[in-house]
Design a protein around this motif. Sequence first.
Motif, short mmCIF file in Angstrom:
data_model
loop_
_atom_site.label_atom_id
_atom_site.label_comp_id
_atom_site.label_asym_id
_atom_site.label_seq_id
_atom_site.Cartn_x
_atom_site.Cartn_y
_atom_site.Cartn_z
N SER A 20 0.67 -1.13 0.14
CA SER A 20 -0.09 0.03 0.01
C SER A 20 0.89 1.16 0.04
O SER A 20 0.63 2.30 -0.82
CB SER A 20 -0.95 0.06 1.07
N GLN A 21 1.84 1.34 0.87
CA GLN A 21 2.64 2.44 0.93
C GLN A 21 3.40 2.49 -0.42
O GLN A 21 3.66 3.75 -1.13
CB GLN A 21 3.75 2.33 2.08
N GLN A 22 3.92 1.47 -1.05
CA GLN A 22 4.57 1.53 -2.39
C GLN A 22 3.69 2.21 -3.45
O GLN A 22 4.00 3.08 -4.10
CB GLN A 22 5.06 0.14 -2.82
N ILE A 23 2.42 1.70 -3.42
CA ILE A 23 1.40 2.17 -4.60
C ILE A 23 1.30 3.62 -4.15
O ILE A 23 1.10 4.16 -5.10
CB ILE A 23 0.05 1.12 -4.36
N ASP A 24 0.92 3.96 -3.08
CA ASP A 24 0.71 5.50 -2.69
C ASP A 24 1.74 6.28 -3.21
O ASP A 24 1.84 7.46 -3.82
CB ASP A 24 0.66 5.60 -1.18
N LEU A 25 3.03 5.87 -2.92
CA LEU A 25 4.30 6.59 -3.36
C LEU A 25 4.36 6.69 -5.03
O LEU A 25 4.55 7.81 -5.58
CB LEU A 25 5.67 5.99 -3.06
N LEU A 26 3.99 5.55 -5.60
CA LEU A 26 4.12 5.57 -7.10
C LEU A 26 2.84 6.45 -7.74
O LEU A 26 3.21 7.20 -8.78
CB LEU A 26 4.07 4.05 -7.58
N ARG A 27 1.99 6.32 -7.00
CA ARG A 27 0.67 7.33 -7.36
C ARG A 27 0.98 8.62 -7.31
O ARG A 27 0.77 9.41 -8.11
CB ARG A 27 -0.44 6.81 -6.82
N GLU A 28 1.81 9.00 -6.42
CA GLU A 28 2.24 10.39 -6.25
C GLU A 28 3.18 10.99 -7.25
O GLU A 28 3.06 11.91 -7.77
CB GLU A 28 3.00 10.57 -4.95
N ASN B 76 6.25 7.24 -16.52
CA ASN B 76 6.07 5.86 -17.17
C ASN B 76 6.82 4.64 -16.24
O ASN B 76 6.04 3.56 -16.29
CB ASN B 76 6.76 5.58 -18.71
N GLU B 77 8.03 4.96 -15.89
CA GLU B 77 8.27 4.08 -14.97
C GLU B 77 7.66 3.69 -13.72
O GLU B 77 7.18 2.47 -13.26
CB GLU B 77 9.88 4.35 -14.48
N ALA B 78 6.91 4.57 -13.08
CA ALA B 78 6.25 4.60 -11.87
C ALA B 78 4.92 3.65 -12.43
O ALA B 78 4.24 2.85 -11.53
CB ALA B 78 5.71 5.94 -11.26
N GLN B 79 4.23 3.93 -13.50
CA GLN B 79 2.99 3.52 -14.03
C GLN B 79 3.52 1.78 -14.13
O GLN B 79 2.68 0.97 -13.95
CB GLN B 79 2.51 3.89 -15.51
N THR B 80 4.71 1.73 -14.79
CA THR B 80 5.00 0.46 -15.07
C THR B 80 5.24 -0.55 -13.78
O THR B 80 4.72 -1.58 -13.84
CB THR B 80 6.54 0.18 -15.85
N ARG B 81 5.85 0.13 -12.63
CA ARG B 81 5.88 -0.48 -11.39
C ARG B 81 4.63 -0.57 -10.74
O ARG B 81 4.52 -1.81 -10.04
CB ARG B 81 6.84 0.41 -10.70
N LEU B 82 3.52 0.14 -11.04
CA LEU B 82 2.26 0.01 -10.56
C LEU B 82 1.41 -1.43 -10.96
O LEU B 82 0.99 -2.19 -10.35
CB LEU B 82 1.33 1.23 -10.69
N LEU B 83 1.74 -1.44 -12.29
CA LEU B 83 1.20 -2.62 -12.97
C LEU B 83 1.93 -3.93 -12.50
O LEU B 83 1.32 -4.79 -12.14
CB LEU B 83 1.51 -2.56 -14.65
N ALA B 84 3.19 -3.76 -12.26
CA ALA B 84 3.87 -4.88 -11.83
C ALA B 84 3.43 -5.30 -10.36
O ALA B 84 3.26 -6.47 -10.12
CB ALA B 84 5.43 -4.77 -11.72
N ILE B 85 3.22 -4.40 -9.60
CA ILE B 85 2.82 -4.65 -8.08
C ILE B 85 1.54 -5.29 -8.11
O ILE B 85 1.01 -6.14 -7.42
CB ILE B 85 2.84 -3.30 -7.25
N SER B 86 0.47 -4.86 -8.99
CA SER B 86 -0.75 -5.34 -9.21
C SER B 86 -0.87 -6.66 -9.62
O SER B 86 -1.66 -7.51 -9.14
CB SER B 86 -1.45 -4.41 -10.38
N GLN B 87 0.22 -7.38 -10.64
CA GLN B 87 0.19 -8.35 -11.09
C GLN B 87 0.88 -9.48 -10.01
O GLN B 87 0.36 -10.47 -9.94
CB GLN B 87 1.47 -8.48 -12.40
#
Length: 197
Positions: free
Chosen positions: A98-106, A119-130
Amino acid sequence: MLFIKKKGLWTALLILGVFFIAAGLFQLSGIPTSGDTGTMDTGTADAGIADIDTGDIRNPGAVTGDAPESAAGSNCAEGAENGAFFVEYRLERDRTRSQQIDLLREIVNNSNSSDDIRNEAQTRLLAISQAIDTEMKLENLIRAEDFKDAVVFVEEKSVTIIIQSPVLTQPDREKLTAITARVTGINADNIAVFAKL
């Protein structure tokens, strides 16, 4: 204009640095890494988690029809304590994610972030979701193999599995590794399986 982009880049790097520090602390908090093998050391690995009795709940003589009611109640309480590790692990994993997702969304929502960083943050968000989806699938598959409980932590190139069991036989380890490799596509050498009560 160049100053704003540099400032946005430094902000993004600072946020990513905090993210990696949090992830590192999570790894150091007693969760085994993919390089470890064998059974977890309950003396040191559970720092910060309630003490868990490592008694053998699969002992066939522990609860019988002839056992006094207090012994059966004791074993039920012991089983609940043993399961506490798995509940705590999942909660900690979810908090960290949750903390990782919040930081990446920021980073994604920050107008000062460069396109590359965004773009890197969006890629990381997708990886976390997967990873979250894969962990849930693996935990359900492992429970379907008659293990009482399991927690899974999927990283980019490795997977850590902790099963609720007093021992981990080689056939069980191989079966769990094969299932994990099939679901994740990660090489069996990068899949670590541990037993813990």
